[in-house]
Write an enzyme that holds these catalytic residues in place. Structure first.
Site, short mmCIF file in Angstrom:
data_model
loop_
_atom_site.label_atom_id
_atom_site.label_comp_id
_atom_site.label_asym_id
_atom_site.label_seq_id
_atom_site.Cartn_x
_atom_site.Cartn_y
_atom_site.Cartn_z
CB SER A 182 -0.93 -0.01 1.21
OG SER A 182 -0.19 -0.10 2.40
CD GLN B 295 -8.90 -3.34 4.65
OE1 GLN B 295 -7.74 -3.67 4.73
NE2 GLN B 295 -9.83 -3.81 5.46
NE ARG C 35 -9.60 -20.05 30.46
CZ ARG C 35 -9.24 -20.04 29.17
NH1 ARG C 35 -8.03 -20.48 28.83
NH2 ARG C 35 -10.05 -19.61 28.25
#
Length: 431
Positions: free
Chosen positions: A120, A141, A199
């Site tokens: 790009s 985009q 977690r």
């Protein structure tokens, strides 16, 4: 932007703008004049749309929810009101045609920056070499169809008002990452961003920021130095539901549903549809006329379309037919659709406007399905407009939705489904 064109970050982002901050009073960006009459730096929107996409052929102009893919981001860029110019950089004739129909200017990129290996940055640098007037590039985009003008307005403010040299889009994700183990290696995987013994719950973890590739804004001097990200740099966090990126064909139907729910449909809010007007020849029928031995006109239509009409009526949406050709009313009545119609009409807009006033509706409450030049003005006026896949180019350009089905082959049923989906969006917004 193809995957080969996506930019890589040069360093970690600095600073985080408050999400949802209302933009300051916008300067007159289109005229290039700021407060006190000083010249505003020229900010150009640039959409890279190469013709040689590997995943989906010509995906940048493939229809998504009835609109060419680049049309979604071009609409957002135009309505943002912060760009002095809006460009599509392409190497393909058909993409150029669609880009111009959507109101963009076109930069024909060279073959040197249109290869699979081109980045790009290569394409943007080439664009700037032809446009000395541009001071800031907003590289948007093409494959981000849920982009909204408000995001672009806030980023433009960060560069023009807050002094950032580059700003790029990110999205917050709550995903646990683990180290990859190569095949044939006996190592065990290791956690990269969590303690498996503790977690965290999603609501107790801020997550991580990832580039979503939706846009990269940068000042000219950075790009000329070979950077898309650098200098005084910041990220802009987009809402997760707006971070849609189409890379593979299997994502297309999912993206279509996301766009219908979260996409940007224009400055004016959608209203509930109360009236659908449909052209007869080429929409209800396929445009073919058959003549019997005794000179009677015979037409054909798709049963799916009659079901679509029935569903619309059950949803309290009035359906009426119109034609510029003096069709046989006897033939049309034999279809048993029980619809009000006007035939032999040279000025369709006047008739539809009269119907609208008669029902006490505004144009936003009117849907129109047409396919010919004579339908252009009605398509432009209607709050929701559509055409069959085989409609003429003028009608396609004026409409907001292009059906996958041809006229007389299910286009009305398809357009009815589109109306129902958008009505869900209207109802959810009202709630």
């Amino acid at each position: 932007m193809d995957s080969s064109e996506k930019a890589a970050a040069t360093s970690s982002p600095r600073g985080r703008p408050p999400r949802g901050r209302p933009p300051k009073l916008q300067r007159n960006a289109r005229n290039g004049v700021g407060k006190g009459g000083e010249k505003t730096p020229h900010m150009a929107a640039l959409i890279l749309a190469r013709g040689g996409s590997k995943g989906i052929p010509l995906k940048n102009i493939k229809h998504l929810a009835g609109v060419p893919l680049i049309g979604w981001v071009l609409r957002a860029a135009q309505d943002a009101g912060v760009f002095q110019s809006i460009w599509v950089s392409t190497d393909h004739d058909e993409i150029e045609k669609v880009a111009k129909q959507c109101g963009a200017q076109v930069h024909r990129r060279s073959s040197e920056v249109s290869k699979d290996s081109s980045t790009s940055l290569d394409a943007i640098a080439e664009f700037l070499s032809y446009h000395n007037e541009v001071d800031i590039v907003g590289n948007i985009q093409a494959t981000s169809p849920c982009l909204h003008p408000s995001d672009l307005q806030k980023v433009a403010e960060m560069i023009r008002e807050d002094g950032y040299d580059s700003v790029f889009s990110v999205v917050r994700r709550h995903q646990f990452r683990w180290s990859e183990i190569q095949k044939g290696v006996s190592d065990v995987t290791e956690p990269l961003n969590l303690n498996p013994a503790k977690r965290p719950r999603r609501q107790d973890w801020d997550g991580e920021l990832y580039e979503n590739g939706s846009f990269y804004f940068a000042k000219r001097h950075l790009i000329e130095m070979g950077y898309l990200q650098g200098g005084k740099m910041a990220y802009y966090e987009m809402r997760a539901e707006h971070s849609v990126d189409i890379d593979v064909d299997i994502d297309w139907p999912i993206a279509e549903q996301r766009v219908l729910r979260y996409g940007y449909f224009g400055k004016e809010k959608l209203k509930e549809i109360k009236l659908l007007v449909c052209n007869i020849d080429g929409c209800l029928t396929n445009g073919h006329i058959y003549v019997s031995g005794n000179q009677e006109e015979i037409i054909s239509y798709d049963v799916r379309d009659s079901i679509g009409i029935s569903l619309l009526k059950k949803s309290n949406i009035e359906v009426r037919l119109i034609s510029e050709r003096p069709c046989s009313k006897q033939t049309l009545s034999s279809l048993k659709l029980d619809l009000r119609m006007e035939i032999g009409i040279s000025n369709k807009l006047a008739v539809v406007d009269e119907w609208r006033k008669e029902m006490g509706l505004c144009w936003k409450e009117v849907a129109y399905l047409g396919n010919e030049v004579s339908d252009e003005e009605c398509l432009k006026k209607a709050g929701m407009s559509g055409v069959p896949a085989d409609a003429c180019s003028i009608a396609q350009k004026a409409s907001g939705y292009i059906c996958k089905c041809n006229g007389g082959r299910g286009a009305i049923r398809e357009f009815a489904e589109h109306i129902f989906l958008l009505m869900e969006k209207v109802n959810s917004c009202q709630k």
